[in-house]
Write a protein that holds these residues in place. Structure first.
Motif, PDB file in Angstrom:
ATOM      1  N   LEU A  89       0.845  -1.193   0.000  1.00  0.00           N
ATOM      2  CA  LEU A  89       0.000   0.000   0.000  1.00  0.00           C
ATOM      3  C   LEU A  89       0.882   1.245   0.000  1.00  0.00           C
ATOM      4  CD1 LEU A  89      -2.924  -0.843   2.472  1.00  0.00           C
ATOM      5  CD2 LEU A  89      -2.681  -1.375   0.055  1.00  0.00           C
ATOM      6  N   GLU A  90       1.013   1.850  -1.167  1.00  0.00           N
ATOM      7  CA  GLU A  90       1.800   3.077  -1.274  1.00  0.00           C
ATOM      8  C   GLU A  90       0.922   4.318  -1.234  1.00  0.00           C
ATOM      9  OE1 GLU A  90       3.839   0.020  -4.088  1.00  0.00           O
ATOM     10  OE2 GLU A  90       1.812   0.855  -3.930  1.00  0.00           O
ATOM     11  N   GLY A  91      -0.358   4.173  -1.548  1.00  0.00           N
ATOM     12  CA  GLY A  91      -1.249   5.315  -1.696  1.00  0.00           C
ATOM     13  C   GLY A  91      -1.639   5.961  -0.387  1.00  0.00           C
ATOM     14  N   VAL A  92      -2.572   6.904  -0.472  1.00  0.00           N
ATOM     15  CA  VAL A  92      -3.020   7.672   0.690  1.00  0.00           C
ATOM     16  C   VAL A  92      -3.964   6.808   1.522  1.00  0.00           C
ATOM     17  CG1 VAL A  92      -4.251   9.742   1.421  1.00  0.00           C
ATOM     18  CG2 VAL A  92      -2.758   9.814  -0.584  1.00  0.00           C
ATOM     19  N   GLN A  93      -3.580   6.529   2.756  1.00  0.00           N
ATOM     20  CA  GLN A  93      -4.279   5.550   3.583  1.00  0.00           C
ATOM     21  C   GLN A  93      -4.835   6.200   4.839  1.00  0.00           C
ATOM     22  OE1 GLN A  93      -1.085   2.367   3.939  1.00  0.00           O
ATOM     23  NE2 GLN A  93      -0.267   3.782   2.403  1.00  0.00           N
ATOM     24  N   HIS A  94      -6.141   6.460   4.837  1.00  0.00           N
ATOM     25  CA  HIS A  94      -6.764   6.971   6.053  1.00  0.00           C
ATOM     26  C   HIS A  94      -6.769   5.863   7.099  1.00  0.00           C
ATOM     27  CE1 HIS A  94      -9.035   9.980   8.262  1.00  0.00           C
ATOM     28  NE2 HIS A  94      -9.706   8.960   8.780  1.00  0.00           N
ATOM     29  N   THR A  95      -6.552   6.251   8.358  1.00  0.00           N
ATOM     30  CA  THR A  95      -6.407   5.267   9.427  1.00  0.00           C
ATOM     31  C   THR A  95      -7.228   5.659  10.649  1.00  0.00           C
ATOM     32  OG1 THR A  95      -4.576   6.335  10.594  1.00  0.00           O
ATOM     33  CG2 THR A  95      -4.010   4.964   8.678  1.00  0.00           C
ATOM     34  N   LYS A 159       7.803   4.078   5.453  1.00  0.00           N
ATOM     35  CA  LYS A 159       8.552   4.838   4.461  1.00  0.00           C
ATOM     36  C   LYS A 159       7.619   5.947   3.953  1.00  0.00           C
ATOM     37  CE  LYS A 159      12.228   2.016   4.090  1.00  0.00           C
ATOM     38  NZ  LYS A 159      13.616   2.426   4.385  1.00  0.00           N
ATOM     39  N   ILE A 160       7.864   7.165   4.358  1.00  0.00           N
ATOM     40  CA  ILE A 160       6.969   8.265   4.016  1.00  0.00           C
ATOM     41  C   ILE A 160       7.158   8.665   2.552  1.00  0.00           C
ATOM     42  CG2 ILE A 160       6.279  10.627   4.567  1.00  0.00           C
ATOM     43  CD1 ILE A 160       7.431  10.143   7.391  1.00  0.00           C
ATOM     44  N   ARG A 161       6.065   8.665   1.807  1.00  0.00           N
ATOM     45  CA  ARG A 161       6.082   9.057   0.396  1.00  0.00           C
ATOM     46  C   ARG A 161       4.886   9.963   0.121  1.00  0.00           C
ATOM     47  NH1 ARG A 161       6.855   3.263  -2.713  1.00  0.00           N
ATOM     48  NH2 ARG A 161       8.854   2.622  -1.777  1.00  0.00           N
ATOM     49  N   GLY A 162       5.149  11.225  -0.178  1.00  0.00           N
ATOM     50  CA  GLY A 162       4.079  12.148  -0.494  1.00  0.00           C
ATOM     51  C   GLY A 162       3.445  11.853  -1.837  1.00  0.00           C
ATOM     52  N   VAL A 163       2.240  12.345  -2.035  1.00  0.00           N
ATOM     53  CA  VAL A 163       1.479  12.143  -3.274  1.00  0.00           C
ATOM     54  C   VAL A 163       0.848  13.472  -3.668  1.00  0.00           C
ATOM     55  CG1 VAL A 163      -0.396  10.878  -4.388  1.00  0.00           C
ATOM     56  CG2 VAL A 163       0.956   9.763  -2.614  1.00  0.00           C
ATOM     57  N   ALA A 164       0.947  13.844  -4.932  1.00  0.00           N
ATOM     58  CA  ALA A 164       0.266  15.049  -5.404  1.00  0.00           C
ATOM     59  C   ALA A 164      -1.242  14.872  -5.251  1.00  0.00           C
ATOM     60  CB  ALA A 164       0.620  15.316  -6.864  1.00  0.00           C
ATOM     61  N   LYS A 165      -1.912  15.908  -4.800  1.00  0.00           N
ATOM     62  CA  LYS A 165      -3.333  15.783  -4.480  1.00  0.00           C
ATOM     63  C   LYS A 165      -4.178  15.369  -5.679  1.00  0.00           C
ATOM     64  CE  LYS A 165      -6.458  17.796  -1.166  1.00  0.00           C
ATOM     65  NZ  LYS A 165      -6.579  18.850  -0.138  1.00  0.00           N
ATOM     66  N   ASP A 166      -3.783  15.819  -6.882  1.00  0.00           N
ATOM     67  CA  ASP A 166      -4.573  15.459  -8.060  1.00  0.00           C
ATOM     68  C   ASP A 166      -4.340  14.025  -8.513  1.00  0.00           C
ATOM     69  OD1 ASP A 166      -2.022  15.675  -9.084  1.00  0.00           O
ATOM     70  OD2 ASP A 166      -2.533  17.171 -10.612  1.00  0.00           O
ATOM     71  N   LYS A 167      -3.433  13.291  -7.832  1.00  0.00           N
ATOM     72  CA  LYS A 167      -3.173  11.882  -8.143  1.00  0.00           C
ATOM     73  C   LYS A 167      -3.907  10.943  -7.186  1.00  0.00           C
ATOM     74  CE  LYS A 167      -0.184  12.924 -11.399  1.00  0.00           C
ATOM     75  NZ  LYS A 167      -0.520  12.722 -12.828  1.00  0.00           N
ATOM     76  N   ILE A 168      -4.649  11.514  -6.243  1.00  0.00           N
ATOM     77  CA  ILE A 168      -5.353  10.706  -5.247  1.00  0.00           C
ATOM     78  C   ILE A 168      -6.764  10.402  -5.739  1.00  0.00           C
ATOM     79  CG2 ILE A 168      -6.125  10.593  -2.844  1.00  0.00           C
ATOM     80  CD1 ILE A 168      -4.011  12.749  -2.192  1.00  0.00           C
ATOM     81  N   ALA A 169      -7.189   9.142  -5.632  1.00  0.00           N
ATOM     82  CA  ALA A 169      -8.547   8.762  -6.040  1.00  0.00           C
ATOM     83  C   ALA A 169      -9.569   9.585  -5.260  1.00  0.00           C
ATOM     84  CB  ALA A 169      -8.766   7.276  -5.789  1.00  0.00           C
ATOM     85  N   PRO A 170     -10.654  10.033  -5.917  1.00  0.00           N
ATOM     86  CA  PRO A 170     -11.621  10.939  -5.274  1.00  0.00           C
ATOM     87  C   PRO A 170     -12.195  10.388  -3.964  1.00  0.00           C
ATOM     88  CG  PRO A 170     -12.036  10.794  -7.632  1.00  0.00           C
ATOM     89  CD  PRO A 170     -10.986   9.773  -7.321  1.00  0.00           C
ATOM     90  N   ASN A 171     -12.461   9.085  -3.901  1.00  0.00           N
ATOM     91  CA  ASN A 171     -13.063   8.539  -2.686  1.00  0.00           C
ATOM     92  C   ASN A 171     -12.042   8.231  -1.593  1.00  0.00           C
ATOM     93  OD1 ASN A 171     -12.192   6.644  -4.542  1.00  0.00           O
ATOM     94  ND2 ASN A 171     -14.053   5.415  -4.479  1.00  0.00           N
ATOM     95  N   LEU A 172     -10.806   8.761  -1.748  1.00  0.00           N
ATOM     96  CA  LEU A 172      -9.794   8.666  -0.690  1.00  0.00           C
ATOM     97  C   LEU A 172      -9.358  10.047  -0.211  1.00  0.00           C
ATOM     98  CD1 LEU A 172      -7.488   5.796  -2.058  1.00  0.00           C
ATOM     99  CD2 LEU A 172      -9.373   5.638  -0.418  1.00  0.00           C
ATOM    100  N   VAL A 173      -9.911  11.090  -0.800  1.00  0.00           N
ATOM    101  CA  VAL A 173      -9.545  12.457  -0.428  1.00  0.00           C
ATOM    102  C   VAL A 173     -10.352  12.872   0.798  1.00  0.00           C
ATOM    103  CG1 VAL A 173      -9.568  14.870  -1.151  1.00  0.00           C
ATOM    104  CG2 VAL A 173      -8.938  13.077  -2.784  1.00  0.00           C
ATOM    105  N   SER A 174      -9.656  13.427   1.805  1.00  0.00           N
ATOM    106  CA  SER A 174     -10.342  13.896   3.007  1.00  0.00           C
ATOM    107  C   SER A 174      -9.756  15.227   3.445  1.00  0.00           C
ATOM    108  CB  SER A 174     -10.194  12.874   4.135  1.00  0.00           C
ATOM    109  OG  SER A 174      -8.981  13.062   4.838  1.00  0.00           O
TER     110      SER A 174
END
Length: 409
Positions: A89-95, A159-174
């Motif tokens: 899991l490299e993507g944006v992961q809400h926890t 391992k912290i890896r940032g992601v550009a906001k426009d690359k995040i799937a819409p239903n994972l944006v918070s």
């Protein structure tokens, strides 16, 4: 009750892409909550497998399977958690920490491995052999990568890896967490996280086996006990909520004794939650670290002894918080009892003279272990037992035990 929760998670809360919206709104007459949480979604998948294990209701599993499958494969959507299907899991992961983790981390990553293994077993039981093979392949890639890249010799790190906001799937944006998604705040980094093995813990409960290296699992449990366990909180700094204080011992959510703490760490890192303490205690018991597991439970109950605090209420975000129900898993770990409803098999691993409560989706009662084997009594409901293993000794009783009856194994 458990299966009604699964009905909601894989029903009303499941969006069109397969994301489980992690907060359930009642009544179910409007749009569900805004986005999916990685740890919560993997937990629902593993709990669906547990519900099938406890009941053996394969018809229910087959009916649920298309939606469970959709939830598993949600991880692979573009801009999602594991878009390249490498098992990481490299993507944006809400926890559960009310923020997003950016980049590979053990809490969500090993949980994902558990969901893949549970998915493999459920797919096979539902007759979907192609999906079972695919989930296994993704699992093996991810397991190898996590051991090779996240284990620091003592425990697993992020391992912290940032992601550009426009690359995040819409239903994972918070709007919970870091405003800067490319250089995110509120991360774990090199800290020793108390629930980093939560996926492996549920794999122990469900009998799925090791998700990562067994040697690394053992070292991680030893490290959690070494670093996260504080025998006194007299010198402990915590600017968040206070559930433990002064001379009380506890396991802390995260420890930075071996690594630099991020400038803005994730919330709650300095707190102690009984729900996580029970989780760790059960895992220690499963691993044979009995003294440590019992001590962890004893410390919690000493804090909620009726004088210091209410013995019937172990709060976190609110009163009677559900996470403390992980205490039930300490009974599973201590008793050595496991039921596989799909196979209608019982496994017991305990010393002669041991006597304990057991339960499944169809009944509950008491079992006793003797030098010759074991006896299983049903006090409510029924239990179908086609095969049994008691301390390595196998038998095939092929029996249905009803209320008031006892079966020798």
């Amino acid at each position: 009750f458990a299966r009604s929760l699964r009905g909601s998670a894989f029903g009303y809360q499941l969006d069109n892409a397969g994301g489980i919206r992690f907060r359930e709104r009642l009544p179910h007459n409007g749009e569900s909550f805004g986005f999916a949480a990685a740890d919560g979604q993997m937990g629902q998948i593993m709990h669906a497998y547990l519900d099938w294990l406890l009941s053996g209701d394969t018809a229910w599993l087959r009916e649920m399977w298309p939606r469970i499958k959709k939830a598993i494969e949600f991880a692979w959507i573009p801009g999602g958690w594991d878009a390249d299907k490498d098992g990481v899991l490299e993507g944006v992961q809400h926890t559960t920490y009310d923020v997003e983790f950016y980049g590979p981390n053990p809490q969500c990553g090993i949980y994902y491995l558990g969901a893949l293994r549970a998915g493999e077993e459920m797919a096979r039981a539902a007759g979907d052999t192609a999906s079972a093979a695919e989930y296994r392949a993704v699992f093996e890639r991810g397991s190898q990568w996590i051991d090779a890249n996240l284990f620091n010799g003592e425990f697993y790190i992020q391992k912290i890896r940032g992601v550009a906001k426009d690359k995040i799937a819409p239903n994972l944006v918070s709007d919970m967490g870091s405003a800067n998604t490319e250089t995110p705040e509120y991360q774990v980094g090199g800290g020793c996280l108390l629930d980093q093995l939560i996926g492996q813990y549920l794999a122990e409960v469900t009998g799925l086996g090791p998700l990562v290296s067994t040697a690394n699992i053992r070292k991680t449990l030893e490290s959690i006990w070494r670093y996260n366990y504080k025998r006194t909180l007299a010198g402990h700094d915590n600017v968040q909520r206070t559930y433990v204080l002064n001379d009380e011992p506890a396991l802390m959510v995260c420890d930075y004794g071996k690594a630099e703490r991020p400038h803005v760490p994730f919330p709650y890192y300095a707190e102690s939650w009984t729900g996580q303490e029970y989780l760790a205690a059960a895992h220690l018991l499963f691993a044979g670290m009995t003294h440590e597991g019992v001590e962890a439970v004893r410390n919690v109950r000493a804090r909620y002894d009726g004088e210091r605090r209410n013995p019937w209420n172990e709060p976190e975000c609110g009163h009677h918080y559900a996470r403390a129900m992980s205490s039930w898993s300490t009974l599973l770990a201590a008793s050595g009892f496991r039921y596989h409803g799909g196979e209608q098999s019982v496994a017991i691993k305990a010393a002669p003279g041991f006597r304990c409560f057991w339960s499944t989706a169809t009944g509950w009662g008491i079992f006793r272990v003797t030098a010759a084997g074991a006896s299983l009594r049903v006090d409510h409901g029924l239990l179908v037992v086609r095969a049994a293993t008691v301390n390595g000794k196998k038998s095939t009783p092929n029996a249905t035990i009803v209320e008031g009856q006892e079966l020798g194994l």
